[in-house]
Design an enzyme around this catalytic site. Structure first.
Site, PDB file in Angstrom:
ATOM      1  N   HIS A 240       0.833  -1.221   0.000  1.00  0.00           N
ATOM      2  CA  HIS A 240       0.000   0.000   0.000  1.00  0.00           C
ATOM      3  C   HIS A 240       0.862   1.264   0.000  1.00  0.00           C
ATOM      4  O   HIS A 240       0.433   2.309   0.486  1.00  0.00           O
ATOM      5  CB  HIS A 240      -0.942   0.024   1.206  1.00  0.00           C
ATOM      6  CG  HIS A 240      -1.710  -1.245   1.392  1.00  0.00           C
ATOM      7  ND1 HIS A 240      -2.940  -1.471   0.812  1.00  0.00           N
ATOM      8  CD2 HIS A 240      -1.403  -2.393   2.064  1.00  0.00           C
ATOM      9  CE1 HIS A 240      -3.364  -2.684   1.138  1.00  0.00           C
ATOM     10  NE2 HIS A 240      -2.440  -3.270   1.881  1.00  0.00           N
TER      11      HIS A 240
ATOM     12  N   SER B 143      15.155  20.958 -16.683  1.00  0.00           N
ATOM     13  CA  SER B 143      13.955  21.753 -16.937  1.00  0.00           C
ATOM     14  C   SER B 143      14.365  23.050 -17.617  1.00  0.00           C
ATOM     15  O   SER B 143      15.479  23.542 -17.425  1.00  0.00           O
ATOM     16  CB  SER B 143      13.268  22.041 -15.604  1.00  0.00           C
ATOM     17  OG  SER B 143      12.558  23.254 -15.657  1.00  0.00           O
TER      18      SER B 143
ATOM     19  N   LYS C  85      16.338  21.149 -11.469  1.00  0.00           N
ATOM     20  CA  LYS C  85      15.656  19.896 -11.796  1.00  0.00           C
ATOM     21  C   LYS C  85      16.513  18.869 -12.528  1.00  0.00           C
ATOM     22  O   LYS C  85      17.305  19.197 -13.405  1.00  0.00           O
ATOM     23  CB  LYS C  85      14.421  20.180 -12.657  1.00  0.00           C
ATOM     24  CG  LYS C  85      13.239  20.744 -11.907  1.00  0.00           C
ATOM     25  CD  LYS C  85      12.742  19.887 -10.769  1.00  0.00           C
ATOM     26  CE  LYS C  85      11.732  18.853 -11.067  1.00  0.00           C
ATOM     27  NZ  LYS C  85      10.588  19.128 -11.815  1.00  0.00           N
TER      28      LYS C  85
ATOM     29  N   GLU D 244       9.755   7.732 -17.401  1.00  0.00           N
ATOM     30  CA  GLU D 244       8.376   8.189 -17.619  1.00  0.00           C
ATOM     31  C   GLU D 244       7.905   7.826 -19.028  1.00  0.00           C
ATOM     32  O   GLU D 244       6.750   7.457 -19.236  1.00  0.00           O
ATOM     33  CB  GLU D 244       8.288   9.706 -17.396  1.00  0.00           C
ATOM     34  CG  GLU D 244       8.466  10.067 -15.923  1.00  0.00           C
ATOM     35  CD  GLU D 244       8.643  11.554 -15.675  1.00  0.00           C
ATOM     36  OE1 GLU D 244       8.294  12.365 -16.548  1.00  0.00           O
ATOM     37  OE2 GLU D 244       9.156  11.907 -14.595  1.00  0.00           O
TER      38      GLU D 244
END
Ligand code: ARG
Length: 467
Positions: free
Chosen positions: A160, A281, A287, A294
């Protein structure tokens, strides 16, 4: 219109195909990928026609010579594919006429494009499945290597997404190996289903020529000829099998990608990914984003989409061949391309990640992850039922929570408040280094660092042998 430029059915038609229809009717931009398989199958078909004395040797060698020439032209990018001739089969046949003249007309004896296309497509799918399996093997090897150097790296295992129990990072990585091993098995078993040769069933009804289907089947590397000619030209199960196995494999890749993204996040910080596999970024200078992970997660939907599209195409089709089926190739090719790339990227990600061991161990002792071990200790040392032990352990967790302490920060006196007949050795239980287990790998494995090492080594040797 001169004969030379006519489509093969031009003699029957009064008008040329409309340009608008030609754009969707032609599949050459997609199925030119089948040229190796198409020429290979045509050569074997010609050899069979000669062997069966359906055409003479001279014609046979002219046809085979012409086909080989075309193969060289395509391999060298010298071949002009024409939309007008619809697909790879007719483009090659038309070119054969240009090279060897009217003898080319003998090649299509005792076959139809319907059996031809499935033969090519099955051969291609077999080759593609083996290529996927080989890339999965590379990925498995990289995961094994990463696991080997992380046997003693302790991390929190989650259920979980809440800290559950301490585990070895190697143990976690090895879970993915099991998933990829199942993927390999699926692709191998698909090959077993693909392994029946369609060539010789004609358009749907078989053929009146005395062909030798066993010969072509064997030469093309199939186990045996297919049994029912109508089923043969209607069957696209092998495409569904490929797309479904690709989708399941893509699920595994996507779960791995998702996990790496979470672990790499600033909140978790469980792993570091090499800059090679990150992007920056345009506005936030700090970043470093895990774009490759992804992307492979994002592309999974395309694998599912192809499977869904293929299922939908087939579900309402009566037997036998319909043009709807021409769409099958782009679906399988796309799914293959995406999956192959995703496996390669996943491999690269695994090679370029390292465990943040300090953070892993810190997080492992947060969330009272040794509470289950304490309950087990009570069962084993105090002769309690698990339910009673569970209650005592829960009491201790409540106490620690109130005191804002981790379990391993409690003193022996505090632990004894929960149960006063405990001996000091209980304190070892709360240290995650002593608690992490391999129970998931070997159910009967006693929990000790020595057996963990021993068993994981066993897993490595076993996996290296099989992949
Ligand atoms: N290009 C076609 C396909 O991929 C080949 C089979 C054509 N057969 C036919 N009866 N039109 O499906």
């Amino acid at each position: 219109m001169k004969n030379k430029n006519k489509t093969v059915w031009g003699h029957r038609f009064n008008n040329q195909t409309s340009k608008i229809f030609e754009n969707i009717g032609s599949s050459i931009d997609v199925d030119k990928r089948l040229f190796e398989e198409d020429i290979f199958a045509s050569i074997i078909h010609t050899q069979m026609l000669v062997k069966q004395k359906i055409i003479d040797k001279k014609k046979g060698s002219k046809i085979i010579g012409g086909l080989k020439k075309i193969r060289t032209e395509i391999r060298r990018n010298k071949f002009k594919f024409k939309k007008k001739y619809e697909d790879i089969h007719l483009n090659i046949e038309k070119r054969l006429f240009e090279i060897i003249g009217e003898n080319a007309g003998y090649l299509h004896i005792a076959r139809s494009r319907n059996d031809q296309v499935i033969t090519d497509f099955k051969l291609w799918t077999k080759k593609a499945s083996l290529e996927i399996i080989s890339k999965i093997n590379d990925l498995i090897k990289s995961i094994l290597k990463k696991s080997e150097s992380n046997i003693n790296t302790i991390m929190p295992g989650f259920t979980h997404l809440k800290n559950a129990q301490p585990i070895s990072f190697a143990h976690y990585l090895l879970a993915y190996i099991e998933m990829f091993k199942r993927d390999k098995k699926r692709f191998y078993s698909n090959i077993d289903y693909i392994n029946e040769c369609p060539l010789g069933v004609g358009a749907l009804a078989g053929t009146s020529y005395k062909i030798d289907r066993k010969f072509t089947s064997k030469k093309l590397g199939f186990k045996k000829p297919t049994s029912n000619s109508i089923d043969t030209v209607s069957d696209r199960d092998f495409a569904l099998d490929f797309l479904s196995s690709a989708s399941i494999c893509a699920v595994h890749i996507s779960r791995l990608a998702e996990e790496l993204i979470i672990w790499n996040s600033d909140i978790f910080k469980l792993i570091k990914i090499n800059d090679k596999m990150l992007t920056g970024s345009s506005i936030m200078p700090q970043k470093k984003n895990p774009d490759p992970a992804e992307l492979i997660r994002g592309r999974t939907g395309k694998n599912f989409g192809s499977l869904q599209a293929m299922l939908t195409t087939l579900k309402g089709l009566p037997l036998s061949y319909y043009k709807d089926m021409q769409e099958d190739k782009s679906l399988v090719f796309n799914s293959y391309d995406i999956l192959l790339e995703s496996i390669i990227i996943a491999n690269e990600l695994i090679k370029n990640l390292s465990a943040n061991k300090k953070r892993m161990i810190t997080l492992s002792s947060e969330g009272y992850t040794t509470a289950t071990d304490f309950a087990d200790y009570l069962v084993q040392n105090k002769n309690l039922s698990f339910r009673d032990a569970y209650k005592i352990s829960a009491k201790l967790v409540n106490y620690a929570e109130k005191k804002k302490k981790k379990l391993n920060e409690l003193s022996f006196n505090e632990v004894k408040r929960i149960r006063n007949d405990l001996k000091k050795d209980v304190m070892k239980i709360f240290d995650v280094i002593n608690a992490f287990s391999t129970v998931g790998i070997f159910t009967f494995c006693p929990i000790s660092p020595f057996s963990i090492q021993f068993n994981l080594v066993g897993v490595f040797i076993f996996n290296f042998i099989i992949c």
